[in-house]
Write a protein that holds these residues in place. Structure first.
Motif, mmCIF file in Angstrom:
data_model
loop_
_atom_site.group_PDB
_atom_site.id
_atom_site.type_symbol
_atom_site.label_atom_id
_atom_site.label_comp_id
_atom_site.label_asym_id
_atom_site.label_seq_id
_atom_site.Cartn_x
_atom_site.Cartn_y
_atom_site.Cartn_z
ATOM 1 N N GLU A 45 0.840 -1.206 0.000
ATOM 2 C CA GLU A 45 0.000 0.000 0.000
ATOM 3 C C GLU A 45 0.867 1.243 0.000
ATOM 4 O O GLU A 45 0.561 2.221 -0.683
ATOM 5 C CB GLU A 45 -0.926 -0.007 1.218
ATOM 6 N N GLY A 46 1.956 1.206 0.734
ATOM 7 C CA GLY A 46 2.880 2.335 0.766
ATOM 8 C C GLY A 46 3.525 2.579 -0.578
ATOM 9 O O GLY A 46 3.687 3.726 -1.015
ATOM 10 N N ARG A 47 3.912 1.505 -1.242
ATOM 11 C CA ARG A 47 4.509 1.641 -2.581
ATOM 12 C C ARG A 47 3.516 2.250 -3.554
ATOM 13 O O ARG A 47 3.863 3.129 -4.341
ATOM 14 C CB ARG A 47 4.965 0.277 -3.091
ATOM 15 N N GLU A 48 2.282 1.744 -3.522
ATOM 16 C CA GLU A 48 1.264 2.266 -4.438
ATOM 17 C C GLU A 48 1.005 3.738 -4.166
ATOM 18 O O GLU A 48 0.876 4.540 -5.089
ATOM 19 C CB GLU A 48 -0.031 1.457 -4.326
ATOM 20 N N GLU A 49 0.932 4.105 -2.896
ATOM 21 C CA GLU A 49 0.721 5.507 -2.545
ATOM 22 C C GLU A 49 1.882 6.357 -3.066
ATOM 23 O O GLU A 49 1.671 7.442 -3.611
ATOM 24 C CB GLU A 49 0.604 5.651 -1.030
ATOM 25 N N GLY A 50 3.088 5.850 -2.932
ATOM 26 C CA GLY A 50 4.260 6.566 -3.436
ATOM 27 C C GLY A 50 4.227 6.727 -4.947
ATOM 28 O O GLY A 50 4.581 7.777 -5.480
ATOM 29 N N ARG A 51 3.803 5.686 -5.630
ATOM 30 C CA ARG A 51 3.686 5.767 -7.102
ATOM 31 C C ARG A 51 2.674 6.837 -7.501
ATOM 32 O O ARG A 51 2.905 7.620 -8.417
ATOM 33 C CB ARG A 51 3.271 4.418 -7.670
ATOM 34 N N GLN A 52 1.534 6.842 -6.819
ATOM 35 C CA GLN A 52 0.498 7.831 -7.135
ATOM 36 C C GLN A 52 1.007 9.243 -6.884
ATOM 37 O O GLN A 52 0.765 10.150 -7.697
ATOM 38 C CB GLN A 52 -0.761 7.558 -6.315
ATOM 39 N N GLU A 53 1.702 9.439 -5.779
ATOM 40 C CA GLU A 53 2.251 10.764 -5.481
ATOM 41 C C GLU A 53 3.276 11.167 -6.538
ATOM 42 O O GLU A 53 3.317 12.327 -6.962
ATOM 43 C CB GLU A 53 2.889 10.775 -4.091
#
Length: 90
Positions: A45-53
């Motif tokens: 979830e953290g990786r996905e959030e980072g990708r979106q940012e």
């Protein structure tokens, strides 16, 4: 000393002890597995959030560059997917 005391238990009590030890170990493995699964899910979830940012920051940077080059708000919105309000705020 503890091993010797377990070895000296009567067969019925020893079987109960070994069963309770098995249950305890099973619970430890279950808790460890659940913890590891939760950590893995949290990392994903953290990786996905980072990708979106990162994608959002890239869109903003492209919009800044286009705006500096004199492109219209409509053109920038079409190119980046940003709203006219977001572009005006840059």
């Amino acid at each position: 000393e503890e091993i010797a005391s377990v070895a000296n238990l009567p067969p019925e009590e020893r079987a109960k002890y070994e069963q309770s030890l098995k249950v305890y170990r099973d619970q430890l493995v279950t808790m460890e597995s659940a913890t590891n699964k939760g950590l893995k899910q949290g990392r994903e979830e953290g990786r996905e959030e980072g990708r979106q940012e990162g994608r959002q920051e890239e869109r903003l940077q492209i919009a800044r560059n286009l705006k500096a080059a004199g492109a219209s708000v409509e053109m920038i919105a079409n190119a980046t997917g940003l709203s006219p309000e977001e572009i005006e705020a840059l």
